[in-house]
Enzyme design. Structure first.
Site, PDB file in Angstrom:
ATOM      1  CG  HIS A 185      -0.321   0.309   2.507  1.00 29.51           C
ATOM      2  ND1 HIS A 185       0.481  -0.603   3.161  1.00 29.51           N
ATOM      3  CD2 HIS A 185      -0.310   1.417   3.284  1.00 29.51           C
ATOM      4  CE1 HIS A 185       0.933  -0.058   4.275  1.00 29.51           C
ATOM      5  NE2 HIS A 185       0.466   1.165   4.378  1.00 29.51           N
TER       6      HIS A 185
ATOM      7  CE  LYS B  53      14.094   0.611   5.975  1.00 33.17           C
ATOM      8  NZ  LYS B  53      14.924  -0.584   6.101  1.00 33.17           N
TER       9      LYS B  53
ATOM     10  CG  ASP C  29       1.858   8.604  11.646  1.00 33.58           C
ATOM     11  OD1 ASP C  29       0.988   7.949  11.048  1.00 33.58           O
ATOM     12  OD2 ASP C  29       1.610   9.307  12.647  1.00 33.58           O
TER      13      ASP C  29
ATOM     14  CE  LYS D  54      12.012  -8.925  10.685  1.00 25.98           C
ATOM     15  NZ  LYS D  54      11.916  -7.679  11.477  1.00 25.98           N
TER      16      LYS D  54
END
Ligand code: NAD
Length: 467
Positions: free
Chosen positions: A64, A69, A98, A105
């Site tokens: 999204h 990350k 935020d 992962k």
């Protein structure tokens, strides 16, 4: 077929929270599912010439927001379920604080102790090559970071491999947690532990919540037991001690040490480095069954090792009033319910250990902007402050000494700005989730999920996806 126990546990927590949000069942399913997983198997030529097959994974839970990350873990316990669950946790964690990334992962199923440095380098570089080949890494695609069993060295091998194969202006932003010389940022190494400390401090600052727990306000004098003395555990312990807490117990694989008067964290670290074991630290009691350390009397228990450490088997015996989840998934859902029933406060992983990804976000911004934070304004701030102090001196007839001038006119450098951004992030997010907790009369974990689902869900809604 993988046994997705950990991922199911994350999704059960999600489902609890879903009752407090207003999205359709279809949209909730969309948020929950893992977008893509890559299971790779590749050969490693060992130093003795033999060939071994290595299993590794990278899961991108949610696209999204891009890039995705999440850390890379080296451990024998790594499997598809674990990587998927941890990727999902990253999506929710980033939303809670935020940080504008989707969750991912990675993991390699190895015991690092069984490999030489050269072998670990070959494994890491080959893993990076596989990620590049399948478009699972890049500053605008997916950006790994350190996790259990990895650190700056592995990140250095990853960025070097990536730069050789995909040279571009922004290639340094393909991974975070790098050494400073290769595009890293000051404060990243200790960020997760520092964030854990900021989060605990903020929880302890709430008079009403502390009163409910039967504790005094503030961190000063609170007794703390830490499980796992690696990157996260060491720095969390160090900063908590510096903030005034008493670190009474530290548990590692080989055993635990306990001293009700408090342990000096840096000295325990040096002792372990020198002797190879945490045990026999002068003045402390040895606990050979390391899991028993979790059950010792203390105000705050900080599990900072691995998942599933507090289970239905030991939850009844845990006496801490606050469980501060520095590790990912240390408490099973059954254990969570037992502890909650007892009235203790669980500060959940999907908020508390977000310091690492927060500072990783700052590192990535630095890599894309190609300028160190503070470089443009540090001296300007300093000089402005000096002029102001000089003007005050003239008006008030009060001359500041050279020392006072130096102390009062400090411009913010990179580390100051990183720590300030991290502190602000941890404080803001804590108060957001604590407010949700109180509004719905739920626990902090569910509240953090509510916060995350709302933030991710609204993006799908705005994109016009209403399944
Ligand atoms: P690490 O490898 O640096 O340290 C983990 C330590 O835990 C090791 O020293 C290991 O010996 C010890 N340990 C393992 N099992 C244990 C047990 N049963 N009892 C006592 N000690 C045990 O790893 P890390 O980076 O500190 O990560 C720890 C946890 O924090 C993981 O759950 C990880 O996912 C999470 N985390 C890490 C980061 C990060 O920036 N490194 C960020 C967010 C979350």
């Amino acid at each position: 077929m993988a046994n997705h126990k950990f991922f199911r546990q994350v999704n059960r927590n999600f489902d609890r929270a879903a009752k407090f949000v207003k999205f359709t069942p279809g949209l909730l399913r969309l948020i929950k599912m893992c977008n893509s997983t890559y299971h790779m198997q590749f050969p490693l030529e060992k130093d003795d010439g033999t060939i071994e097959t290595i299993n590794a994974w990278r899961a991108e839970h949610s696209h999204h927001k891009l890039p995705t990350k999440g850390g890379i873990r080296y451990s024998m316990l790594v499997n598809e379920d674990e990587v998927t669950a941890l990727a999902a946790l990253m999506t929710y964690k980033c939303a809670v604080v935020d940080v504008p990334f989707g969750g991912a992962k990675g993991g390699i199923q190895i015991d690092t102790k069984n490999y030489s440095k050269a072998e670990l380098e070959r494994i890491t570089r080959r893993f990076t090559f596989e990620l590049i080949a399948k478009n699972f890494i890049g500053p605008d695609i997916d950006v790994p970071a350190p996790d259990y069993g990895t650190g700056e060295q592995e990140m250095a091998w990853i960025v070097d491999t990536y730069k050789q194969l995909v040279p571009s202006l922004n290639s340094e932003g393909c991974v975070t947690g790098k050494p400073l010389e290769l595009g890293g940022i000051r404060g990243r190494r200790e960020a997760t532990g520092r964030g854990v400390c900021f989060g605990i401090e903020e929880a302890c600052r709430n008079r009403e919540d502390m009163k409910e727990l039967g504790l005094d306000m503030g961190i000063d004098g609170k007794t703390v037991i830490i499980q796992g003395f690696g990157n996260v555990g060491f720095y969390a312990a160090k900063f908590l001690m510096e903030a005034g807490a008493l670190i009474t117990g530290i548990a590692e694989m080989e055993g635990a040490v306990y001293n009700p008067k408090g342990l000096d964290v840096e000295k325990v670290f040096a002792h372990r480095k020198e002797t190879g074991s945490i045990l026999n630290y002068p003045g402390a009691e040895n606990i050979t069954d390391t899991s028993k350390a979790l059950e010792l009397d203390c105000d705050i228990l900080v599990p900072a090792a691995l998942e599933n450490q507090i289970t239905a088997d030991n939850a009844h015996r845990i006496r801490a009033r606050i469980i501060a989840e520095a590790a990912n998934g240390p408490t099973t859902q059954e254990a969570h319910d037992i502890i909650k029933e007892r009235g203790a406060l669980i500060i959940p992983d999907n908020y508390l250990n977000a310091g690492g990804v927060t500072v990783s976000y700052f590192e990535w911004l630095k890599n894309l902007s190609h300028v160190r934070f503070g470089r443009m304004d540090k001296r300007f701030e300093e000089n402005s402050m000096k002029k102001l102090l000089a003007a005050i001196g003239e008006i008030s007839d009060r001359k500041f000494s050279e020392r006072q001038l130096a102390e009062l006119s400090i411009g913010a450098g990179e580390l100051d700005l990183v720590n300030s951004g991290l502190q602000d992030t941890m404080i803001e997010a804590y108060n957001q989730i604590n407010e949700i907790r109180k509004k719905h009369d739920i626990d902090l974990r569910t509240a953090a999920f509510v916060s995350a689902i709302n933030k991710v869900g609204i993006i799908y809604e705005r994109m016009g996806i209403f399944p």
